[in-house]
Structures are given as C-alpha cells and as structure tokens.
Design a protein around this motif. Structure first.
Motif, PDB file in Angstrom:
ATOM      1  N   GLY A  65       0.817  -1.211   0.000  1.00 22.71           N
ATOM      2  CA  GLY A  65       0.000   0.000   0.000  1.00 22.71           C
ATOM      3  C   GLY A  65       0.847   1.254   0.000  1.00 22.71           C
ATOM      4  O   GLY A  65       0.566   2.222  -0.716  1.00 22.71           O
ATOM      5  N   ALA A  66       1.926   1.231   0.776  1.00 16.38           N
ATOM      6  CA  ALA A  66       2.821   2.393   0.821  1.00 16.38           C
ATOM      7  C   ALA A  66       3.469   2.615  -0.538  1.00 16.38           C
ATOM      8  O   ALA A  66       3.614   3.761  -0.987  1.00 16.38           O
ATOM      9  CB  ALA A  66       3.890   2.191   1.898  1.00 16.38           C
ATOM     10  N   LEU A  67       3.834   1.542  -1.227  1.00 17.50           N
ATOM     11  CA  LEU A  67       4.424   1.653  -2.552  1.00 17.50           C
ATOM     12  C   LEU A  67       3.435   2.290  -3.531  1.00 17.50           C
ATOM     13  O   LEU A  67       3.787   3.210  -4.264  1.00 17.50           O
ATOM     14  CB  LEU A  67       4.847   0.269  -3.056  1.00 17.50           C
ATOM     15  CG  LEU A  67       5.327   0.199  -4.496  1.00 17.50           C
ATOM     16  CD1 LEU A  67       6.664   0.908  -4.641  1.00 17.50           C
ATOM     17  CD2 LEU A  67       5.441  -1.234  -4.946  1.00 17.50           C
ATOM     18  N   ALA A  68       2.194   1.822  -3.530  1.00 12.63           N
ATOM     19  CA  ALA A  68       1.176   2.368  -4.441  1.00 12.63           C
ATOM     20  C   ALA A  68       0.887   3.837  -4.120  1.00 12.63           C
ATOM     21  O   ALA A  68       0.726   4.654  -5.035  1.00 12.63           O
ATOM     22  CB  ALA A  68      -0.099   1.539  -4.358  1.00 12.63           C
ATOM     23  N   GLU A  69       0.833   4.181  -2.845  1.00  9.30           N
ATOM     24  CA  GLU A  69       0.580   5.570  -2.460  1.00  9.30           C
ATOM     25  C   GLU A  69       1.731   6.476  -2.900  1.00  9.30           C
ATOM     26  O   GLU A  69       1.513   7.591  -3.372  1.00  9.30           O
ATOM     27  CB  GLU A  69       0.363   5.672  -0.952  1.00  9.30           C
ATOM     28  CG  GLU A  69      -0.967   5.091  -0.514  1.00  9.30           C
ATOM     29  CD  GLU A  69      -1.104   4.982   0.993  1.00  9.30           C
ATOM     30  OE1 GLU A  69      -0.097   5.165   1.717  1.00  9.30           O
ATOM     31  OE2 GLU A  69      -2.223   4.706   1.445  1.00  9.30           O
ATOM     32  N   ARG A  70       2.969   6.009  -2.754  1.00 12.63           N
ATOM     33  CA  ARG A  70       4.127   6.808  -3.168  1.00 12.63           C
ATOM     34  C   ARG A  70       4.154   6.976  -4.682  1.00 12.63           C
ATOM     35  O   ARG A  70       4.530   8.032  -5.190  1.00 12.63           O
ATOM     36  CB  ARG A  70       5.445   6.174  -2.709  1.00 12.63           C
ATOM     37  CG  ARG A  70       5.659   6.112  -1.201  1.00 12.63           C
ATOM     38  CD  ARG A  70       5.344   7.418  -0.501  1.00 12.63           C
ATOM     39  NE  ARG A  70       5.398   7.357   0.923  1.00 12.63           N
ATOM     40  CZ  ARG A  70       4.374   7.110   1.737  1.00 12.63           C
ATOM     41  NH1 ARG A  70       3.185   6.841   1.255  1.00 12.63           N
ATOM     42  NH2 ARG A  70       4.510   7.147   3.038  1.00 12.63           N
ATOM     43  N   LEU A 115       1.752   9.703  -5.415  1.00  9.58           N
ATOM     44  CA  LEU A 115       2.329  10.998  -5.055  1.00  9.58           C
ATOM     45  C   LEU A 115       3.325  11.482  -6.103  1.00  9.58           C
ATOM     46  O   LEU A 115       3.330  12.659  -6.470  1.00  9.58           O
ATOM     47  CB  LEU A 115       3.017  10.921  -3.689  1.00  9.58           C
ATOM     48  CG  LEU A 115       2.104  10.870  -2.475  1.00  9.58           C
ATOM     49  CD1 LEU A 115       2.915  10.603  -1.204  1.00  9.58           C
ATOM     50  CD2 LEU A 115       1.313  12.161  -2.334  1.00  9.58           C
ATOM     51  N   LEU A 116       4.175  10.581  -6.598  1.00 10.83           N
ATOM     52  CA  LEU A 116       5.155  10.951  -7.616  1.00 10.83           C
ATOM     53  C   LEU A 116       4.450  11.375  -8.904  1.00 10.83           C
ATOM     54  O   LEU A 116       4.781  12.411  -9.486  1.00 10.83           O
ATOM     55  CB  LEU A 116       6.115   9.795  -7.893  1.00 10.83           C
ATOM     56  CG  LEU A 116       7.114  10.031  -9.022  1.00 10.83           C
ATOM     57  CD1 LEU A 116       8.045  11.196  -8.704  1.00 10.83           C
ATOM     58  CD2 LEU A 116       7.920   8.769  -9.294  1.00 10.83           C
ATOM     59  N   VAL A 117       3.480  10.590  -9.343  1.00  6.86           N
ATOM     60  CA  VAL A 117       2.741  10.932 -10.566  1.00  6.86           C
ATOM     61  C   VAL A 117       2.034  12.276 -10.384  1.00  6.86           C
ATOM     62  O   VAL A 117       2.065  13.129 -11.274  1.00  6.86           O
ATOM     63  CB  VAL A 117       1.743   9.822 -10.937  1.00  6.86           C
ATOM     64  CG1 VAL A 117       0.801  10.269 -12.043  1.00  6.86           C
ATOM     65  CG2 VAL A 117       2.493   8.559 -11.344  1.00  6.86           C
TER      66      VAL A 117
END
Length: 179
Positions: free
Chosen positions: A11-16, A19-21
C-alpha cells in the motif's frame, strides 16, 4: 504477521507512486486540465505473468480526482474500471531495460477510448524536471552538477540495460536453451 507487513508495504508503494505521478502532473497545468475533464473515472493496471519469485504488487487502480490528479483506490475492489491497461510483466528486467531505452511497452486497452487517448498524450508529453526540484533543495549550481552527473550515470545505465536487453531477448528466443 508477514502478510500484514507485506500488505502495508504494498500500500505504501502504491501511495508513493500516486504521489510521484501527482507531483509531475501538478507541475504542468495543462496536464491537470486535461485530466480534470475525466474526473471520477478510474483506471486499473494489470500486470500479467508477474514472476512468482518477486514480491507481489498491490492492486494498481487509480481514480481521477476533480482537481485532475490521481488517487490510489486502495484495497477496495474496482469492479467497473473505466479503463483497464494490461501489460506483460513476465520479464520485468527486460521491460525495464526497454523502457529505459525509450521503448514503450505493448499495452492492451479495454474501455474508454477518450480517456486512453488523454493518458497516452500525458505519457508522451510529461517529463519530471528533477533538476528543478533539486534546485529548490540545494540551489541552482549544485542542482545543475547533480543533474549532469545523474545524466552521465543514466547514460551508462541505459547502455548496460541495452546490453542486458539484448541478452534477455536472445534468451527468450525459441531453441535458445542451454547448449
């Protein structure tokens, strides 16, 4: 316990990623304006053939916000995505090498053609200005030098990936097993 930790990290990976996009989108007002017209629509990215030896990826489903940004849909099931993107992920190293060389992966699309056309335009026209972001942190001159060194390293990495992609492509050819 391990499953819970894995789920939190995914989940943290998908959220980051979101955020980057969104950081890149927000830097270009034309990008958010184009996406704003698709507010509320959703897209789902499906990676076919992901190797079992690698950690599983989270569900990659995103919704366009009224502001023209993306939000990760989390673990909620996205039964009716407006656009589904399917990518062959059976050889992530080869795909990464080809992407680093500027080659777009083959994507199977299902869903809203206008939405797909806007996303294609964004992928063709948006670029992350890393040097500009660095300049805000360390100043203009150091950011320029860091970017110059980064470009040299990226060039070396691209060349290495080009070589690895050639090896991987030959390994995927029929009859190329051990001799």
């Amino acid at each position: 316990m391990f499953r819970t930790l894995t789920s939190v990290l995914q989940g943290a990976l998908a959220e980051r990623l979101a955020l980057l996009v969104n950081h890149v989108l927000a830097a270009e007002p034309v990008a958010t304006e184009r996406l704003r017209a698709h507010g509320g629509r959703s897209l789902q990215l499906q990676l076919d053939g992901w190797p079992a030896l690698l950690p599983a990826l989270p569900e990659l489903a995103f919704r366009v916000t009224p502001a023209g940004l993306l939000e990760w849909c989390g673990t909620e099931a996205l039964a009716g995505a407006d656009l589904r993107l399917r990518l062959d992920a059976s050889n992530p190293a080869l795909a990464l090498a080809r992407w680093a060389q500027g080659e777009r992966p083959r994507v199977d699309l299902q869903g809203d053609a206008r939405f797909a056309a806007e996303l294609s335009w964004l992928m063709d026209n948006l670029r992350w200005d890393v040097q500009d972001d660095l300049a805000r942190l360390v100043g203009e001159a150091p950011a320029h030098e860091i970017a110059r060194v980064g470009q040299l390293l990226a060039g070396g990495l691209r060349e290495t990936l080009r070589m690895l992609a050639g090896w991987a492509a030959r390994a995927d050819e029929p009859g190329s097993g051990p001799r």
